[in-house]
Write a protein that holds these residues in place. Structure first.
Motif, PDB file in Angstrom:
ATOM      1  N   VAL A 108       4.655   3.730  -1.349  1.00  0.00           N
ATOM      2  CA  VAL A 108       5.481   2.556  -1.643  1.00  0.00           C
ATOM      3  C   VAL A 108       5.904   1.848  -0.366  1.00  0.00           C
ATOM      4  O   VAL A 108       5.824   0.610  -0.267  1.00  0.00           O
ATOM      5  CB  VAL A 108       6.713   2.965  -2.474  1.00  0.00           C
ATOM      6  N   LEU A 109       6.344   2.608   0.628  1.00  0.00           N
ATOM      7  CA  LEU A 109       6.778   1.998   1.883  1.00  0.00           C
ATOM      8  C   LEU A 109       5.606   1.335   2.603  1.00  0.00           C
ATOM      9  O   LEU A 109       5.759   0.267   3.214  1.00  0.00           O
ATOM     10  CB  LEU A 109       7.441   3.042   2.779  1.00  0.00           C
ATOM     11  N   SER A 110       4.432   1.948   2.530  1.00  0.00           N
ATOM     12  CA  SER A 110       3.237   1.341   3.135  1.00  0.00           C
ATOM     13  C   SER A 110       2.863   0.056   2.408  1.00  0.00           C
ATOM     14  O   SER A 110       2.491  -0.944   3.035  1.00  0.00           O
ATOM     15  CB  SER A 110       2.070   2.330   3.088  1.00  0.00           C
ATOM     16  N   PHE A 111       2.958   0.085   1.081  1.00  0.00           N
ATOM     17  CA  PHE A 111       2.653  -1.090   0.264  1.00  0.00           C
ATOM     18  C   PHE A 111       3.572  -2.246   0.662  1.00  0.00           C
ATOM     19  O   PHE A 111       3.130  -3.375   0.883  1.00  0.00           O
ATOM     20  CB  PHE A 111       2.847  -0.728  -1.214  1.00  0.00           C
ATOM     21  N   MET A 112       4.867  -1.953   0.750  1.00  0.00           N
ATOM     22  CA  MET A 112       5.829  -2.978   1.151  1.00  0.00           C
ATOM     23  C   MET A 112       5.594  -3.438   2.586  1.00  0.00           C
ATOM     24  O   MET A 112       5.735  -4.626   2.904  1.00  0.00           O
ATOM     25  CB  MET A 112       7.257  -2.448   1.013  1.00  0.00           C
ATOM     26  N   GLY A 113       5.216  -2.495   3.443  1.00  0.00           N
ATOM     27  CA  GLY A 113       4.980  -2.834   4.842  1.00  0.00           C
ATOM     28  C   GLY A 113       3.823  -3.802   5.016  1.00  0.00           C
ATOM     29  O   GLY A 113       3.919  -4.769   5.790  1.00  0.00           O
ATOM     30  N   VAL A 114       2.740  -3.560   4.291  1.00  0.00           N
ATOM     31  CA  VAL A 114       1.592  -4.475   4.359  1.00  0.00           C
ATOM     32  C   VAL A 114       1.997  -5.852   3.839  1.00  0.00           C
ATOM     33  O   VAL A 114       1.652  -6.891   4.426  1.00  0.00           O
ATOM     34  CB  VAL A 114       0.402  -3.918   3.556  1.00  0.00           C
ATOM     35  N   ALA A 115       2.749  -5.877   2.726  1.00  0.00           N
ATOM     36  CA  ALA A 115       3.208  -7.153   2.174  1.00  0.00           C
ATOM     37  C   ALA A 115       4.080  -7.902   3.173  1.00  0.00           C
ATOM     38  O   ALA A 115       3.983  -9.129   3.310  1.00  0.00           O
ATOM     39  CB  ALA A 115       3.971  -6.911   0.876  1.00  0.00           C
ATOM     40  N   LEU A 116       4.929  -7.174   3.892  1.00  0.00           N
ATOM     41  CA  LEU A 116       5.821  -7.797   4.876  1.00  0.00           C
ATOM     42  C   LEU A 116       5.028  -8.382   6.042  1.00  0.00           C
ATOM     43  O   LEU A 116       5.297  -9.503   6.499  1.00  0.00           O
ATOM     44  CB  LEU A 116       6.833  -6.779   5.385  1.00  0.00           C
ATOM     45  N   ALA A 158      -3.440 -16.928  -0.071  1.00  0.00           N
ATOM     46  CA  ALA A 158      -3.961 -16.123   1.049  1.00  0.00           C
ATOM     47  C   ALA A 158      -3.464 -14.691   0.953  1.00  0.00           C
ATOM     48  O   ALA A 158      -4.223 -13.726   1.185  1.00  0.00           O
ATOM     49  CB  ALA A 158      -3.545 -16.749   2.373  1.00  0.00           C
ATOM     50  N   HIS A 159      -2.190 -14.509   0.588  1.00  0.00           N
ATOM     51  CA  HIS A 159      -1.634 -13.162   0.410  1.00  0.00           C
ATOM     52  C   HIS A 159      -2.384 -12.427  -0.705  1.00  0.00           C
ATOM     53  O   HIS A 159      -2.756 -11.255  -0.539  1.00  0.00           O
ATOM     54  CB  HIS A 159      -0.152 -13.251   0.055  1.00  0.00           C
ATOM     55  N   CYS A 160      -2.600 -13.101  -1.829  1.00  0.00           N
ATOM     56  CA  CYS A 160      -3.245 -12.487  -2.986  1.00  0.00           C
ATOM     57  C   CYS A 160      -4.598 -11.878  -2.617  1.00  0.00           C
ATOM     58  O   CYS A 160      -4.857 -10.693  -2.871  1.00  0.00           O
ATOM     59  CB  CYS A 160      -3.393 -13.543  -4.082  1.00  0.00           C
ATOM     60  N   PHE A 161      -5.459 -12.674  -2.013  1.00  0.00           N
ATOM     61  CA  PHE A 161      -6.818 -12.196  -1.733  1.00  0.00           C
ATOM     62  C   PHE A 161      -6.885 -11.289  -0.507  1.00  0.00           C
ATOM     63  O   PHE A 161      -7.683 -10.352  -0.472  1.00  0.00           O
ATOM     64  CB  PHE A 161      -7.759 -13.388  -1.580  1.00  0.00           C
ATOM     65  N   THR A 162      -6.024 -11.532   0.478  1.00  0.00           N
ATOM     66  CA  THR A 162      -6.010 -10.662   1.657  1.00  0.00           C
ATOM     67  C   THR A 162      -5.530  -9.270   1.288  1.00  0.00           C
ATOM     68  O   THR A 162      -6.118  -8.257   1.697  1.00  0.00           O
ATOM     69  CB  THR A 162      -5.116 -11.248   2.759  1.00  0.00           C
ATOM     70  N   PHE A 163      -4.452  -9.188   0.499  1.00  0.00           N
ATOM     71  CA  PHE A 163      -3.931  -7.880   0.094  1.00  0.00           C
ATOM     72  C   PHE A 163      -4.964  -7.151  -0.766  1.00  0.00           C
ATOM     73  O   PHE A 163      -5.181  -5.936  -0.587  1.00  0.00           O
ATOM     74  CB  PHE A 163      -2.621  -8.041  -0.679  1.00  0.00           C
ATOM     75  N   SER A 164      -5.606  -7.861  -1.679  1.00  0.00           N
ATOM     76  CA  SER A 164      -6.625  -7.230  -2.525  1.00  0.00           C
ATOM     77  C   SER A 164      -7.760  -6.663  -1.673  1.00  0.00           C
ATOM     78  O   SER A 164      -8.215  -5.533  -1.896  1.00  0.00           O
ATOM     79  CB  SER A 164      -7.187  -8.246  -3.526  1.00  0.00           C
ATOM     80  N   ALA A 165      -8.208  -7.447  -0.689  1.00  0.00           N
ATOM     81  CA  ALA A 165      -9.300  -6.995   0.179  1.00  0.00           C
ATOM     82  C   ALA A 165      -8.878  -5.774   0.994  1.00  0.00           C
ATOM     83  O   ALA A 165      -9.648  -4.804   1.128  1.00  0.00           O
ATOM     84  CB  ALA A 165      -9.723  -8.131   1.102  1.00  0.00           C
ATOM     85  N   LEU A 166      -7.676  -5.787   1.527  1.00  0.00           N
ATOM     86  CA  LEU A 166      -7.180  -4.653   2.313  1.00  0.00           C
ATOM     87  C   LEU A 166      -7.064  -3.400   1.454  1.00  0.00           C
ATOM     88  O   LEU A 166      -7.360  -2.292   1.910  1.00  0.00           O
ATOM     89  CB  LEU A 166      -5.828  -4.994   2.931  1.00  0.00           C
ATOM     90  N   PHE A 167      -6.642  -3.572   0.196  1.00  0.00           N
ATOM     91  CA  PHE A 167      -6.502  -2.414  -0.692  1.00  0.00           C
ATOM     92  C   PHE A 167      -7.866  -1.777  -0.971  1.00  0.00           C
ATOM     93  O   PHE A 167      -8.000  -0.550  -1.001  1.00  0.00           O
ATOM     94  CB  PHE A 167      -5.840  -2.844  -1.999  1.00  0.00           C
ATOM     95  N   VAL A 168      -8.879  -2.597  -1.168  1.00  0.00           N
ATOM     96  CA  VAL A 168     -10.227  -2.078  -1.420  1.00  0.00           C
ATOM     97  C   VAL A 168     -10.791  -1.426  -0.161  1.00  0.00           C
ATOM     98  O   VAL A 168     -11.314  -0.306  -0.207  1.00  0.00           O
ATOM     99  CB  VAL A 168     -11.155  -3.204  -1.903  1.00  0.00           C
ATOM    100  N   VAL A 169     -10.663  -2.096   0.971  1.00  0.00           N
ATOM    101  CA  VAL A 169     -11.237  -1.595   2.225  1.00  0.00           C
ATOM    102  C   VAL A 169     -10.573  -0.292   2.647  1.00  0.00           C
ATOM    103  O   VAL A 169     -11.225   0.622   3.170  1.00  0.00           O
ATOM    104  CB  VAL A 169     -11.090  -2.659   3.339  1.00  0.00           C
ATOM    105  N   GLY A 170      -9.275  -0.153   2.400  1.00  0.00           N
ATOM    106  CA  GLY A 170      -8.580   1.065   2.802  1.00  0.00           C
ATOM    107  C   GLY A 170      -8.885   2.259   1.927  1.00  0.00           C
ATOM    108  O   GLY A 170      -8.623   3.399   2.313  1.00  0.00           O
ATOM    109  N   SER A 171      -9.447   2.033   0.739  1.00  0.00           N
ATOM    110  CA  SER A 171      -9.693   3.107  -0.221  1.00  0.00           C
ATOM    111  C   SER A 171     -11.002   3.828   0.071  1.00  0.00           C
ATOM    112  O   SER A 171     -11.652   3.611   1.100  1.00  0.00           O
ATOM    113  CB  SER A 171      -9.727   2.520  -1.636  1.00  0.00           C
ATOM    114  N   ASN A 172     -11.411   4.671  -0.879  1.00  0.00           N
ATOM    115  CA  ASN A 172     -12.666   5.397  -0.740  1.00  0.00           C
ATOM    116  C   ASN A 172     -13.885   4.481  -0.837  1.00  0.00           C
ATOM    117  O   ASN A 172     -15.014   4.913  -0.632  1.00  0.00           O
ATOM    118  CB  ASN A 172     -12.766   6.495  -1.791  1.00  0.00           C
ATOM    119  N   PHE A 173     -13.664   3.191  -1.127  1.00  0.00           N
ATOM    120  CA  PHE A 173     -14.745   2.213  -1.082  1.00  0.00           C
ATOM    121  C   PHE A 173     -14.939   1.652   0.318  1.00  0.00           C
ATOM    122  O   PHE A 173     -15.846   0.833   0.531  1.00  0.00           O
ATOM    123  CB  PHE A 173     -14.468   1.057  -2.053  1.00  0.00           C
ATOM    124  N   GLY A 174     -14.095   2.085   1.246  1.00  0.00           N
ATOM    125  CA  GLY A 174     -14.191   1.580   2.607  1.00  0.00           C
ATOM    126  C   GLY A 174     -13.838   2.647   3.633  1.00  0.00           C
ATOM    127  O   GLY A 174     -14.645   3.524   3.950  1.00  0.00           O
TER     128      GLY A 174
END
Length: 499
Positions: free
Chosen positions: A128-136, A166-182
């Motif tokens: 949760v804190l990481s999620f908020m941190g990326v958003a910030l 820009a936030h919408c698509f950047t956050f989505s891309a970061l979430f995918v890249v950080g996962s086991n898909f990246g």
């Protein structure tokens, strides 16, 4: 629909006697100017432009008080731990309710134990804190045009960097890249895996955050749009400040949009992936189409974010438990419930049935956007536009505002659109939003999985009906006889012939 020619306040685009400076364009919960509240004492008591807070509705107030525990219970009911005891969908009405009636004491104890078992974990807190941190970080770094919200009664004009898309698509891309898909930093199903602990932590964080907001609005507010009712519970629930900021960060937008809506947008995709891996790499069409439709709906939301920043949630409701805790905890718990439920209990819907519901939901999303867009164009052109191929019909409403700094009264006008979608019903866009919501919940196949996945659609229906009533009360107080004329042109609030 033609405006009655005998009414001096009914007009079309040919009338432009007033300057744009003194006009706003009001139909629904988007109030583009100062509210007509000349009673200073009411404002200082904390009524915040409209009489009462959510506690004026006893049913919503009861839900508000119960919601922290209810969010934990819903997390448990959609967890692997619960599914281990109930491998088949627990049909609440036909099975669990009779059991509770037969043993009320044991049922109460069991429900309490179930909710209390949902506690924060180190992994969920870190997530949760990481999620908020990326958003910030994205909030601070992503560029965008400076936009403004409506001027408040005290003369404050909120400013925002319009970087939502820009936030919408950047956050989505970061979430995918950080996962086991990246980069393989986490599994893509992490939002489902850590959901119970995340909600438990968000519950505690939200309560502490709202206490902070209560004292901030009382003792060190960011603007003059603040005040106390004198009752701590009411201040805590409703809020003491309209536009709280810390270090230049608009807390309302950050919590409501950058955290809450982003979580909702990505949750469905994460749930869909976890279902796919959990059930032998079989795609659940109900869950897949629900997740896809909600993702697209939230792309639309971010595209329209500045419209949201001019809505009743922002310009009327103060930053208190009702809206801030609601976005932090209630949205993740309830708005993703129907999708989260399907991880353990697949919908079993065929592709054609799921696809039809998906198309229906998209129609709701698209028509909801077109209705908002129609109003935005009407405002941007000062009423000089075509609506459904014709000159728009509208009411030119006069009202008075009071400058609390100088005591000076100013006469202003609003244009109340009564054409197109806004001539069908005063809140016809709510019908389209509910169409999407009910489609998402029906994708959970309540015939097979029971009524629990319908909770979000039922709640949203009640919420939007209540919001329509609140907006009518606000507009009636602001515009008086002009709003009565508008209601004669557009008699229904949400659905013609019904309500």
């Amino acid at each position: 629909m033609a405006a009655p020619s005998s009414s001096k306040s009914a007009t079309t685009t040919n009338n432009n006697n007033n300057s744009k400076k003194n006009k706003d364009y009001d139909n629904d919960d988007d109030d583009d100017d100062k509210y007509n509240k000349s009673n200073k004492s009411e404002y200082d008591k904390g009524t915040n432009y409209v009489a009462g807070g959510i506690e004026a509705d006893p049913y919503l107030f009861a839900l508000l008080i119960a919601s922290p525990f209810l969010s934990l219970l819903l997390a448990y009911l959609t967890s692997p731990e619960f599914a281990a005891f109930h491998p088949e969908p627990p049909l609440l009405v036909s099975k669990l309710v009779p059991l509770c009636v037969a043993n009320v004491g044991g049922c109460v104890t069991g429900i309490y134990s179930a909710g209390a078992s949902v506690v924060p974990t180190v992994e969920s807190v870190t997530f949760v804190l990481s999620f908020m941190g990326v958003a910030l970080v994205l909030e601070r770094l992503l560029p965008g045009k400076i936009e403004t919200g409506p001027e408040t009664l005290t003369g404050h004009v909120p400013k925002y960097v319009d970087n939502a898309v820009a936030h919408c698509f950047t956050f989505s891309a970061l979430f995918v890249v950080g996962s086991n898909f990246g980069l393989n930093l986490y599994d893509f199903g992490i939002i489902y895996d850590l959901f119970p602990g995340s909600v438990a932590f968000l519950n505690l964080f939200g309560l502490i955050f709202c206490i902070f907001l209560t004292f901030k609005g009382r003792y060190f507010p960011s603007t003059q749009d603040c005040g106390s009712s004198g009752i701590f519970l009411k201040d805590f629930l409703w809020g003491t400040e309209l536009y709280p900021r810390v270090g230049g960060l608009d807390l309302k937008r950050f919590i409501n949009c950058r955290v809450s809506m982003t979580f909702w947008q990505l949750a469905g995709l994460s749930y869909c992936y976890r279902s796919y891996t959990l059930h032998g790499e079989q795609l659940d069409y109900g869950l897949f189409f629900a997740a896809l439709s909600q993702y697209l709906y939230l792309v639309k939301f971010f595209y329209w974010e500045m419209g949201y920043m001019r809505s009743i949630d922002i310009i009327v409701d103060r930053a208190g438990f009702e809206i801030q805790w609601g976005c932090l905890v209630w949205v993740p718990s309830v708005y993703t419930l129907h999708s989260r439920y399907l991880v353990q209990y697949p919908s079993g819907l065929s592709f054609p049935v799921a696809a039809c519901l998906f198309v229906t939901s998209l129609l709701g999303v698209v028509l909801n956007y077109l209705a908002d867009r129609e109003r935005d164009v009407f405002r941007a052109t000062n009423g000089k536009c075509k609506v459904w191929g014709k000159d728009p019909t509208y009411i030119q409403a006069e009202y008075t505002v009071l400058d609390r700094k100088t005591g000076q009264k100013t006469q202003k006008t609003s244009l109340l659109l009564a054409s197109g979608f806004w001539g069908v019903a005063r809140h016809f866009q709510y019908f389209f939003e509910l169409t999407a919501a009910w489609s998402w919940c029906l994708l959970s196949n309540p015939i097979r999985n029971g009524i629990l996945p319908l909770f979000y659609a039922c709640f949203l229906t009640y919420l939007l009906v209540d919001r329509a009533n609140r907006d009518s009360d606000k507009c009636k107080a602001k515009y008086g006889k002009y709003y009565d004329e508008y209601c004669q042109l557009v008699p229904y609030k949400i659905l013609p012939g019904i309500y």
